[in-house]
Design a protein around this motif. Structure first.
Motif, PDB file in Angstrom:
ATOM      1  N   MET A   1      72.257  59.556  33.390  1.00 25.16           N
ATOM      2  CA  MET A   1      73.498  59.748  34.135  1.00 25.16           C
ATOM      3  C   MET A   1      74.557  58.808  33.570  1.00 25.16           C
ATOM      4  O   MET A   1      74.335  57.602  33.442  1.00 25.16           O
ATOM      5  CB  MET A   1      73.264  59.449  35.625  1.00 25.16           C
ATOM      6  CG  MET A   1      74.509  59.599  36.490  1.00 25.16           C
ATOM      7  SD  MET A   1      74.176  59.255  38.242  1.00 25.16           S
ATOM      8  CE  MET A   1      73.204  60.689  38.653  1.00 25.16           C
ATOM      9  N   ASN A   2      75.764  59.390  33.246  1.00 30.48           N
ATOM     10  CA  ASN A   2      76.809  58.565  32.674  1.00 30.48           C
ATOM     11  C   ASN A   2      77.603  57.846  33.764  1.00 30.48           C
ATOM     12  O   ASN A   2      77.399  58.046  34.968  1.00 30.48           O
ATOM     13  CB  ASN A   2      77.734  59.407  31.793  1.00 30.48           C
ATOM     14  CG  ASN A   2      78.359  60.567  32.573  1.00 30.48           C
ATOM     15  OD1 ASN A   2      78.765  60.404  33.718  1.00 30.48           O
ATOM     16  ND2 ASN A   2      78.436  61.730  31.928  1.00 30.48           N
ATOM     17  N   GLU A   3      78.548  57.010  33.314  1.00 38.24           N
ATOM     18  CA  GLU A   3      79.285  56.172  34.260  1.00 38.24           C
ATOM     19  C   GLU A   3      80.135  56.991  35.219  1.00 38.24           C
ATOM     20  O   GLU A   3      80.221  56.681  36.418  1.00 38.24           O
ATOM     21  CB  GLU A   3      80.154  55.182  33.488  1.00 38.24           C
ATOM     22  CG  GLU A   3      80.877  54.182  34.377  1.00 38.24           C
ATOM     23  CD  GLU A   3      81.653  53.146  33.580  1.00 38.24           C
ATOM     24  OE1 GLU A   3      82.399  52.373  34.191  1.00 38.24           O
ATOM     25  OE2 GLU A   3      81.506  53.136  32.332  1.00 38.24           O
ATOM     26  N   SER A   4      80.767  58.052  34.727  1.00 40.18           N
ATOM     27  CA  SER A   4      81.614  58.865  35.598  1.00 40.18           C
ATOM     28  C   SER A   4      80.806  59.558  36.685  1.00 40.18           C
ATOM     29  O   SER A   4      81.247  59.675  37.837  1.00 40.18           O
ATOM     30  CB  SER A   4      82.374  59.903  34.765  1.00 40.18           C
ATOM     31  OG  SER A   4      81.474  60.822  34.152  1.00 40.18           O
ATOM     32  N   GLU A   5      79.600  60.013  36.318  1.00 42.82           N
ATOM     33  CA  GLU A   5      78.734  60.644  37.316  1.00 42.82           C
ATOM     34  C   GLU A   5      78.277  59.634  38.365  1.00 42.82           C
ATOM     35  O   GLU A   5      78.200  59.947  39.554  1.00 42.82           O
ATOM     36  CB  GLU A   5      77.536  61.293  36.632  1.00 42.82           C
ATOM     37  CG  GLU A   5      77.896  62.534  35.817  1.00 42.82           C
ATOM     38  CD  GLU A   5      76.698  63.093  35.091  1.00 42.82           C
ATOM     39  OE1 GLU A   5      75.795  62.293  34.738  1.00 42.82           O
ATOM     40  OE2 GLU A   5      76.632  64.309  34.874  1.00 42.82           O
ATOM     41  N   GLN A   6      77.980  58.415  37.936  1.00 48.01           N
ATOM     42  CA  GLN A   6      77.587  57.381  38.894  1.00 48.01           C
ATOM     43  C   GLN A   6      78.734  57.060  39.842  1.00 48.01           C
ATOM     44  O   GLN A   6      78.526  56.907  41.058  1.00 48.01           O
ATOM     45  CB  GLN A   6      77.144  56.123  38.154  1.00 48.01           C
ATOM     46  CG  GLN A   6      75.870  56.291  37.339  1.00 48.01           C
ATOM     47  CD  GLN A   6      75.418  54.997  36.697  1.00 48.01           C
ATOM     48  OE1 GLN A   6      75.553  53.927  37.292  1.00 48.01           O
ATOM     49  NE2 GLN A   6      74.895  55.083  35.491  1.00 48.01           N
ATOM     50  N   THR A   7      79.966  57.001  39.295  1.00 47.39           N
ATOM     51  CA  THR A   7      81.131  56.728  40.141  1.00 47.39           C
ATOM     52  C   THR A   7      81.354  57.868  41.129  1.00 47.39           C
ATOM     53  O   THR A   7      81.624  57.651  42.321  1.00 47.39           O
ATOM     54  CB  THR A   7      82.381  56.528  39.276  1.00 47.39           C
ATOM     55  OG1 THR A   7      82.152  55.451  38.369  1.00 47.39           O
ATOM     56  CG2 THR A   7      83.589  56.206  40.140  1.00 47.39           C
ATOM     57  N   GLY A   8      81.232  59.105  40.636  1.00 49.13           N
ATOM     58  CA  GLY A   8      81.398  60.254  41.511  1.00 49.13           C
ATOM     59  C   GLY A   8      80.346  60.308  42.591  1.00 49.13           C
ATOM     60  O   GLY A   8      80.640  60.629  43.753  1.00 49.13           O
ATOM     61  N   LEU A   9      79.113  59.983  42.239  1.00 46.30           N
ATOM     62  CA  LEU A   9      78.042  59.994  43.229  1.00 46.30           C
ATOM     63  C   LEU A   9      78.291  58.952  44.315  1.00 46.30           C
ATOM     64  O   LEU A   9      78.051  59.205  45.496  1.00 46.30           O
ATOM     65  CB  LEU A   9      76.698  59.738  42.535  1.00 46.30           C
ATOM     66  CG  LEU A   9      75.468  59.722  43.437  1.00 46.30           C
ATOM     67  CD1 LEU A   9      75.340  61.017  44.215  1.00 46.30           C
ATOM     68  CD2 LEU A   9      74.203  59.456  42.617  1.00 46.30           C
ATOM     69  N   ALA A  10      78.768  57.782  43.932  1.00 43.92           N
ATOM     70  CA  ALA A  10      79.057  56.739  44.913  1.00 43.92           C
ATOM     71  C   ALA A  10      80.152  57.193  45.874  1.00 43.92           C
ATOM     72  O   ALA A  10      80.069  56.983  47.101  1.00 43.92           O
ATOM     73  CB  ALA A  10      79.466  55.453  44.207  1.00 43.92           C
ATOM     74  N   ALA A  11      81.198  57.856  45.339  1.00 49.12           N
ATOM     75  CA  ALA A  11      82.274  58.351  46.194  1.00 49.12           C
ATOM     76  C   ALA A  11      81.775  59.459  47.117  1.00 49.12           C
ATOM     77  O   ALA A  11      82.151  59.524  48.303  1.00 49.12           O
ATOM     78  CB  ALA A  11      83.428  58.858  45.331  1.00 49.12           C
ATOM     79  N   MET A  12      80.911  60.332  46.601  1.00 57.17           N
ATOM     80  CA  MET A  12      80.355  61.403  47.432  1.00 57.17           C
ATOM     81  C   MET A  12      79.493  60.835  48.550  1.00 57.17           C
ATOM     82  O   MET A  12      79.542  61.297  49.692  1.00 57.17           O
ATOM     83  CB  MET A  12      79.531  62.349  46.549  1.00 57.17           C
ATOM     84  CG  MET A  12      80.363  63.141  45.551  1.00 57.17           C
ATOM     85  SD  MET A  12      79.347  63.986  44.315  1.00 57.17           S
ATOM     86  CE  MET A  12      78.458  65.150  45.356  1.00 57.17           C
ATOM     87  N   ARG A  13      78.710  59.834  48.237  1.00 55.63           N
ATOM     88  CA  ARG A  13      77.861  59.213  49.254  1.00 55.63           C
ATOM     89  C   ARG A  13      78.704  58.638  50.386  1.00 55.63           C
ATOM     90  O   ARG A  13      78.397  58.827  51.563  1.00 55.63           O
ATOM     91  CB  ARG A  13      77.001  58.117  48.615  1.00 55.63           C
ATOM     92  CG  ARG A  13      76.044  57.425  49.581  1.00 55.63           C
ATOM     93  CD  ARG A  13      75.389  56.255  48.887  1.00 55.63           C
ATOM     94  NE  ARG A  13      76.398  55.318  48.410  1.00 55.63           N
ATOM     95  CZ  ARG A  13      76.276  54.549  47.334  1.00 55.63           C
ATOM     96  NH1 ARG A  13      75.186  54.627  46.588  1.00 55.63           N
ATOM     97  NH2 ARG A  13      77.240  53.721  46.979  1.00 55.63           N
ATOM     98  N   ASP A  14      79.787  57.939  50.017  1.00 57.07           N
ATOM     99  CA  ASP A  14      80.664  57.366  51.036  1.00 57.07           C
ATOM    100  C   ASP A  14      81.300  58.460  51.891  1.00 57.07           C
ATOM    101  O   ASP A  14      81.476  58.303  53.109  1.00 57.07           O
ATOM    102  CB  ASP A  14      81.758  56.523  50.383  1.00 57.07           C
ATOM    103  CG  ASP A  14      81.199  55.285  49.686  1.00 57.07           C
ATOM    104  OD1 ASP A  14      80.059  54.899  50.014  1.00 57.07           O
ATOM    105  OD2 ASP A  14      81.897  54.725  48.814  1.00 57.07           O
TER     106      ASP A  14
END
Length: 214
Positions: free
Chosen positions: A1-14
């Motif tokens: 998983m790349n950095e953008s996907e990790q950032t997107g996942l964190a925002a989705m979780r919130d």
């Protein structure tokens, strides 16, 4: 998983935590999979993808200090049937120390079974002989069994792990007691106290009535 996907996942979780919709926050690849459905179905698909990402892509890597060890050796006796293990664990719980736990293991071995490794593992040289492969497995710091299979001699004494050495000496006391005694006399003094005691106790094998009286 790349950095953008990790950032997107964190925002989705919130967003999920606050009860909002996450489709617009999802990475492009995720939108392609989840799109073309109702908003509720899109959220369910994104949640499924996120769960897979957390369970597969973000699994922590093993520390570099870990070492791969060989499988636990198979012992000569079968493992105690599962229906008896609760009773066995209760007996071990009431055994006050390691020596008494070893006596429980010895009693089970006398009935033709060994304990499950999740219930008990031998910790020293006082364990029943059937557990010698497990004792040596634990003694091997690099995870490799180096003990040779040839006859035990003064020259290769240190190449045998203590438990395997004890088994060989016990057999020698039955077949060649004099050689076994000479080996014990020559090497026992250089071993730690608990190993030395186990070696001296091997002298009981191969004794005859004449030997005992003399």
């Amino acid at each position: 998983m790349n950095e953008s996907e990790q950032t997107g996942l964190a925002a989705m979780r919130d967003c999920w935590i606050t009860g909002g919709a996450t489709f617009d926050l999802a990475p492009a690849g995720w939108k392609a999979i989840a799109g073309g459905a109702s908003p509720d179905e899109q959220e369910r698909r994104l949640l499924a993808i996120a769960a897979q990402a957390l369970g597969v892509a973000l699994r922590p890597a093993a520390p570099t200090t870990l070492k791969r060890r060989p499988p636990l050796p198979r012992l000569a006796l079968p493992i105690l049937p599962a229906r008896f293990r609760p009773l066995l664990r209760a007996a071990l719980k009431h055994a006050a120390d390691a020596r008494r736990k070893a006596r429980v293991a010895a009693l089970v071995a006398s009935r033709g079974f060994v304990l499950h490794p999740m219930d008990w593992m031998p910790s020293d040289q006082n364990s029943p002989d059937v557990y010698a492969p497990w004792v040596d497995w634990q003694a091997s710091m690099n995870g490799e069994r180096l003990a040779p299979q040839e006859k035990l001699t003064a020259e290769n004494w240190d190449e045998f792990y203590p438990a395997a050495r004890r088994l060989v000496l016990a057999d020698m006391r039955r077949t060649d007691p004099t050689s076994a005694r000479m080996l014990i006399e020559a090497k026992a003094s250089g071993e730690p106290a608990e190993v030395r005691l186990a070696l001296v106790e091997l002298m009981r094998f191969g004794l005859s009535a004449r030997t005992c009286l003399s």
